[in-house]
Design a protein around this motif. Structure first.
Motif, PDB file in Angstrom:
ATOM      1  N   ALA A  94       0.869  -1.290  -0.123  1.00 29.64           N
ATOM      2  CA  ALA A  94      -0.068  -0.069   0.137  1.00 29.64           C
ATOM      3  C   ALA A  94       0.835   1.128  -0.084  1.00 29.64           C
ATOM      4  O   ALA A  94       2.111   1.381   0.372  1.00 29.64           O
ATOM      5  N   ILE A  95       0.510   2.304  -0.452  1.00 31.08           N
ATOM      6  CA  ILE A  95       0.990   3.618  -0.686  1.00 31.08           C
ATOM      7  C   ILE A  95       1.028   4.106   0.977  1.00 31.08           C
ATOM      8  O   ILE A  95      -0.085   4.391   1.310  1.00 31.08           O
ATOM      9  N   ASN A  96       2.164   4.405   1.522  1.00 29.16           N
ATOM     10  CA  ASN A  96       2.224   4.939   2.950  1.00 29.16           C
ATOM     11  C   ASN A  96       2.728   6.453   3.001  1.00 29.16           C
ATOM     12  O   ASN A  96       2.957   6.912   2.185  1.00 29.16           O
ATOM     13  N   GLU A  97       2.622   6.800   4.366  1.00 26.11           N
ATOM     14  CA  GLU A  97       3.168   8.162   4.671  1.00 26.11           C
ATOM     15  C   GLU A  97       4.523   8.435   4.053  1.00 26.11           C
ATOM     16  O   GLU A  97       4.739   9.475   3.576  1.00 26.11           O
ATOM     17  N   SER A  98       5.280   7.521   4.205  1.00 28.29           N
ATOM     18  CA  SER A  98       6.742   7.423   3.766  1.00 28.29           C
ATOM     19  C   SER A  98       6.618   7.870   2.381  1.00 28.29           C
ATOM     20  O   SER A  98       7.731   8.670   1.752  1.00 28.29           O
ATOM     21  N   ASP A  99       6.121   7.159   1.379  1.00 25.54           N
ATOM     22  CA  ASP A  99       5.985   7.638   0.100  1.00 25.54           C
ATOM     23  C   ASP A  99       5.555   8.795  -0.331  1.00 25.54           C
ATOM     24  O   ASP A  99       6.132   9.626  -1.047  1.00 25.54           O
TER      25      ASP A  99
END
Length: 710
Positions: free
Chosen positions: A549-554
């Motif tokens: 999943a696309i996370n905050e770090s990305d």
């Protein structure tokens, strides 16, 4: 003498590795870097030249050789090369005479024209300047040009610009009008900001001597690979002289001593904080140590850390940790790192890799020595004589002491009692504490200290500078706060919608992409397809790829690098979606690879079709699945946020991956009643059309599609 490395020879001769490499290049001795090895003969040759000791036979041989050359010259007589040189001189003299005659033959009119052209060029070069700050109205511009506002309005009308006397003008119009009147426009940020800049530029004087400064190091890596343990081991093994007991860490940065030199370590919580600081324009770190476990190898967060460090442009070295474990395999780790562009020195690359064991304390001395060597190659310098400036590492509000900030002085010397401007916050330093909690009166370059006396809590990554007075600090802080408010209203991020416009305006040369997919195979296929795109207008750069999943770090990396996030069969989690909206990061989600490629090609050419924008209405978590023989599986759900409506489209997300999309709700009930919608904080029963593969923990996301004009 056996084979010796360049840095060892440099240490023996009392010089730096860089200077020694330069000397060897002049001697035609080829070396790659400070870790390269030298043969016996090469080492002796270098030592003899640098120490001034030579063989006695060499002068005699030189004399004999020179005598032989003189004799040969006398026998040979004048060479053909000398004859050619004499002929060339004669030709040049002939050309000079011809030029003089041609100049004399020019009439009065021709000479007058040449003089007028020269005078016009000089006048053009000496255009009077108008100094402007921010936007300017028609009346203000007329005042600067010393003309009547009505005359300026008529000129603007002739140019096709309809403007009233109090209407602000854009930059292009102002420059065009000023040029017509023989003026040159010089935009300034702010008089006070210019004063601060003038102070910094005035210090770039050759009389101010720069000295080598301590390197600033950040430790990055995957979770559970031993970052904290390694930092603790370094702290306990390298106690700074004069301190009783071990190092007591009071702030997020500390120093260790290595061979009469010091290294500053930033104790940041991973690459997220590292990138958050870079997103605010702070380049604090000089060297990034990437910690990789010898038994685990390269993991997803390791790849993230590599991409974050590369995007920041800092020097990277690797600490292969957990070498004490029996299953440790450093060669496999090196192979995996090589696949990500970090080639070990022993394989012909330029990345230093040191095997260590944080638990046993093995390899720490070598690691720290390599840090000092890398810092020496980077030539890190600063001057204690300059006005102090640096960066905020972290800050908090203390009940007893008020706003407290941990800062790293990067240049100059910071003293107690000095007024400072820190981002958009002013203050006067009341007290300074070092990493042991001791009060200090001053802090030089590359020194971390905790400061008290700011008016408010600054942001991590804000830059600070000492100023002449508290009044200047307050004025600059208030103006910066206003500008931040204005800038927040008009942040220009790269999106596929306005990519063509930004390319035309010359604002975008590289299109940075972050790719996330559900499986590695799809990710590789998408990466290869995008890499093959040949676009003349813009260069595509894939700065990070990952599975899941696309996370905050990305989103943080995309915000710092001005990138677009592309998700293939994956969704951003709730926090990532909110962060993307806040930072205005463009997140594109696809289920077919060719759609992603076509969108990027169309965006570059400015031919995107009208966009169907997806508006998320809400999310519900499946708490229990009820099986009904006639109907199918009913999801007993709890609405986490937003609302679930009867007419919404829905998708089912399991562990960040979409398992069902573009579905419809067959039935939405609360208790036994059919309802149109259920708001957050309430339970409901959801029956989906043509989908029964529901599991506890699944997220049902409701959304609608809206057409957006481009």
């Amino acid at each position: 003498m056996s084979k010796v490395r360049v840095y060892q020879l440099a240490k023996e001769l009392g010089t730096s590795s860089k200077k020694l490499i330069e000397v060897m290049e002049d001697m035609d001795i080829k070396v790659n870097n400070h870790m390269s090895t030298l043969t016996d003969e090469e080492a002796k040759k270098v030592m003899s030249i640098l120490t001034g000791k030579t063989d006695e036979k060499k002068p005699e041989e030189t004399k004999q050789a020179s005598g032989q050359k003189t004799a040969e010259k006398e026998k040979a007589g004048p060479k053909p090369a000398e004859e050619a040189a004499e002929k060339k001189k004669a030709r040049d003299k002939g050309k000079e005479k011809a030029g003089e005659q041609e100049q004399k033959s020019l009439g009065r009119k021709a000479r007058k024209m040449i003089q007028e052209e020269k005078r016009a060029a000089m006048l053009k070069a000496q255009k009077p300047k108008i100094r402007l700050e921010g936007q300017i109205t028609v009346a203000e511009l007329a005042s600067h040009l010393e003309i009547n506002p009505s005359q300026l309005i008529s000129e603007l009308m002739e140019m096709g610009v309809m403007a009233s006397i109090n209407q602000p003008l854009n930059t292009e119009t102002v420059e065009l009008v000023a040029e017509e009147h023989g003026y040159e426009v010089d935009y300034i940020e702010d008089e006070l900001e210019e004063e601060l800049l003038a102070v910094r530029e005035g210090e770039d004087d050759e009389s101010i001597e720069e000295i080598p400064r301590k390197p600033v190091v950040t430790v990055l890596g995957h979770v559970d690979h031993g970052k904290t343990l390694l930092l603790d081991a370094i702290r306990s093994a390298n106690v700074i002289s004069g301190e009783v007991g071990g190092i007591t860490q009071h702030i997020g940065a500390y120093q260790v001593s290595v061979n009469d030199s010091r290294i500053v370590f930033l104790d940041t919580p991973g690459h997220e904080a590292f990138t958050a600081m870079r997103a605010r324009g702070a380049q604090v770190t000089d060297i990034a140590i990437l910690v990789v476990a010898a038994d685990d190898g390269v993991m997803p967060q390791t790849v993230e850390a590599i991409n974050h460090a590369k995007a920041a442009g800092v020097a990277i070295m690797v600490a292969i940790n957990k070498m004490d474990k029996p299953e440790a395999n450093p060669d496999r780790v090196k192979q995996q790192l090589a696949e990500h562009g970090l080639i070990p020195e022993e394989w012909g690359g330029d990345t230093i890799m040191v095997p260590v064991s944080a638990i046993k304390g093995e390899g720490l001395d070598e690691l720290l020595e390599m840090v000092t060597l890398l810092a020496e190659v980077c030539e890190l310098q600063a001057s204690p004589e300059r006005v102090a400036r640096g960066t905020v590492i972290e800050a908090n509000l203390d009940k007893g002491r008020g706003p407290v900030a941990t800062v790293l002085v990067q240049d100059g010397t910071l003293n107690v009692g000095e007024p400072i401007i820190c981002g958009s916050i002013a203050g006067k330093i009341r007290a300074m504490l070092n990493e042991h909690g001791e009060r200090v009166e001053s802090a030089g370059p590359s020194t971390p200290v905790e400061i008290l006396g700011l008016n408010d809590v600054p942001m991590a990554g804000d830059t600070f500078q000492a100023v002449s007075s508290e009044r200047v600090a307050r004025d600059v802080a208030s103006k910066r706060a206003e500008k931040i408010k204005e800038a927040s209203r008009k942040v220009q991020r790269v999106t596929l919608d306005d990519l063509f416009k930004q390319i035309q305006e010359g604002e975008v040369k590289d299109l940075n992409l972050i790719l996330k997919a559900d499986v590695q195979g799809s990710l590789e296929a998408l990466k290869d397809a995008l890499a093959k795109l040949s676009l003349d207008e813009v260069q595509i750069k894939i700065i990070h790829t990952g599975v899941g999943a696309i996370n905050e770090s990305d989103i943080m990396l995309a915000s710092a690098s001005n990138a677009i996030v592309i998700g293939f069969n994956v969704r951003p989690d709730s926090n990532a979606r909110k962060l993307a909206e806040k930072n205005q990061v463009d997140v594109r989600l696809y289920r077919i690879i060719y759609e992603a490629i076509e969108d990027i090609q169309a965006a570059v050419k400015g031919m995107l079709k009208p966009e169907m924008k997806e508006v998320i209405q809400g999310q519900a978590e499946v708490r229990q699945v009820f099986k009904a023989s006639k109907l199918g599986n009913i999801a007993g759900s709890y609405v986490l946020e937003g609302k679930i409506t009867r007419n919404s489209l829905v998708r089912v997300i399991r562990d960040g991956t979409v398992v069902h999309d573009s579905g419809n709700i067959d039935s939405l009930k609360r208790f036994k009643d059919d309802v149109r919608e259920v708001s957050s904080g309430y339970e409901c029963g959801i029956l989906l059309e043509n989908f029964n593969d529901l599991q506890e923990g699944d997220i049902i996301e409701a959304y609608v599609m809206e057409q957006v004009a481009r």
